[in-house]
Design a protein around this motif. Structure first.
Motif: not given
Length: 108
Positions: A82-100
């Motif tokens: 869950k910590i990892a997922q939240n960090l990933l979502f924060n990363h995506i929010r700030h760097n909209k270049k990643i596709q899951l």
């Protein structure tokens, strides 16, 4: 403020609790046991080795800082993911270049 240094694959961070006591000795077995699981989970979500490694390191750093909040109501793997997922979502929010990645079935 910090009195203990712990070297990870990418960076060095310092850890102690509010009383200045070392907590890395207690956390190291958790890190060793669950690092690969968290990394594979993130890799399945991101399909990016570098980002997965970076976020895995951040996950354990954050977990060490917040270990006092873990109540034991869930498995530690659930808490770490869950910590990892939240960090990933924060990363995506700030760097909209990643596709899951759509394939999350092989993270364990």
């Amino acid at each position: 403020m910090f009195n203990n240094y712990y070297k990870c694959n990418i960076f060095v961070f310092q850890v102690s609790n509010n009383k200045g006591e070392k907590i890395m000795d207690e956390f190291e077995p958790i890190y060793n046991q669950y690092f690969n699981l968290v990394y594979k989970y993130l890799l399945c979500l991101t399909n990016n080795h570098d980002l997965s490694e970076e976020l895995t390191q951040e996950t354990f750093y954050k977990a060490i800082l917040k270990i006092h909040t873990f109540k034991g109501n869930s498995k530690i793997t659930t808490w770490l993911c869950k910590i990892a997922q939240n960090l990933l979502f924060n990363h995506i929010r700030h760097n909209k270049k990643i596709q899951l990645s759509n394939d999350v079935s092989n993270y364990s």
